[in-house]
Design a protein around this motif. Sequence first.
Motif, short mmCIF file in Angstrom:
data_model
loop_
_atom_site.label_atom_id
_atom_site.label_comp_id
_atom_site.label_asym_id
_atom_site.label_seq_id
_atom_site.Cartn_x
_atom_site.Cartn_y
_atom_site.Cartn_z
N UNK A 100 0.05 -1.80 -3.13
CA UNK A 100 -1.27 -1.63 -2.31
C UNK A 100 -2.32 -2.08 -3.30
N UNK A 101 -2.38 -1.44 -4.58
CA UNK A 101 -3.49 -1.66 -5.48
C UNK A 101 -3.60 -3.10 -5.94
N UNK A 102 -2.24 -4.02 -6.22
CA UNK A 102 -1.98 -5.14 -6.56
C UNK A 102 -2.61 -6.22 -5.28
N UNK A 103 -2.32 -5.69 -4.30
CA UNK A 103 -2.58 -6.52 -3.21
C UNK A 103 -4.24 -6.50 -3.00
N UNK A 104 -5.06 -5.43 -3.45
CA UNK A 104 -6.30 -5.38 -3.35
C UNK A 104 -7.27 -5.91 -4.50
N UNK A 105 -6.29 -6.25 -5.38
CA UNK A 105 -6.54 -7.03 -6.73
C UNK A 105 -7.39 -6.04 -7.81
N UNK A 106 -6.75 -4.76 -7.58
CA UNK A 106 -7.07 -3.68 -8.43
C UNK A 106 -6.05 -3.52 -9.56
N UNK A 107 -6.15 -4.54 -10.43
CA UNK A 107 -5.01 -4.81 -11.18
C UNK A 107 -4.84 -3.78 -12.38
N UNK A 108 -6.23 -3.47 -12.74
CA UNK A 108 -6.14 -2.39 -13.89
C UNK A 108 -5.36 -1.19 -13.46
N UNK A 109 -6.03 -0.38 -12.43
CA UNK A 109 -5.26 0.71 -11.99
C UNK A 109 -4.03 0.67 -11.42
N UNK A 110 -3.65 -0.48 -10.82
CA UNK A 110 -2.12 -0.68 -10.41
C UNK A 110 -1.44 -0.84 -11.77
N UNK A 111 -1.97 -1.24 -12.59
CA UNK A 111 -0.79 -1.48 -13.92
C UNK A 111 -0.71 -0.04 -14.54
N UNK A 112 -1.70 0.58 -14.55
CA UNK A 112 -1.53 2.09 -15.14
C UNK A 112 -0.67 2.74 -14.26
N UNK A 113 -0.66 2.74 -13.04
CA UNK A 113 0.23 3.49 -12.22
C UNK A 113 1.49 2.92 -12.06
N UNK A 114 1.70 1.61 -12.30
CA UNK A 114 3.00 0.95 -12.51
C UNK A 114 3.81 1.67 -13.76
N UNK A 115 2.67 1.83 -14.90
CA UNK A 115 3.62 2.50 -16.16
C UNK A 115 4.10 3.81 -15.77
N UNK A 116 3.27 4.62 -15.14
CA UNK A 116 3.80 5.97 -14.78
C UNK A 116 4.95 5.92 -13.82
N UNK A 117 5.21 4.90 -12.90
CA UNK A 117 6.06 4.95 -12.08
C UNK A 117 7.33 4.73 -13.10
#
Length: 201
Positions: A100-117
């Motif tokens: 959802x974050x990637x689709x909302x173009x919130x790339x910075x937070x999405x990448x941080x959460x992706x690393x956590x994942x």
Amino acid sequence: MIVIDGQHSDMQVASFANLEEILVKVMENGTMENRIVTDVLVNNEPFSEIYPHQAEDIEASEISSLEIISVPVGEMAMSITRELYKVVQIMGDGARHVADLFRQADDTEALEMYQDLLQVVRDFLGMIGVLRSEFTLKDHAAFNSGVEEISDLFGEMTEVMENEDWILLADLLEYEFVPATDRWKNVIHLLREDIRKVNKG
């Protein structure tokens, strides 16, 4: 006074220099075979080491009571598998949120959460691997295909990340990773069955 799993021990605190010596002796004398210590209470207060060998710093003269609580390894393994069901749920929910974050173009937070994942998935696979090598007696095809599927998927997602194609990464997470994590519920179920059989045997 030393109490181990509700039983008073013949050992005397005064016979030892510090807490570490007592704990080492308890582990050596065979009462903890196939058991995992879950709690250590010193003077009715929970004790856990913040740094290695902290137990050495607690002198025997400071200890009026020591209680050690443990559970059988098999019982601990069963409770870990219950936690693994929750982790699978967290991985699925996390992947959807990152997508959802990637689709909302919130790339910075999405990448941080992706690393956590990624870290959660690594820890999950590590724990599954430990349980499997300790307990399972069978070579489950579902386990092997699950590991292969996740590995292939991460390889693909790494390539997509390098190309910074965030929408494709969101699609992979939602439409491939989430169903892959759901399939792990079956693997955990098979592991639980194996552990149950080992516990009975």
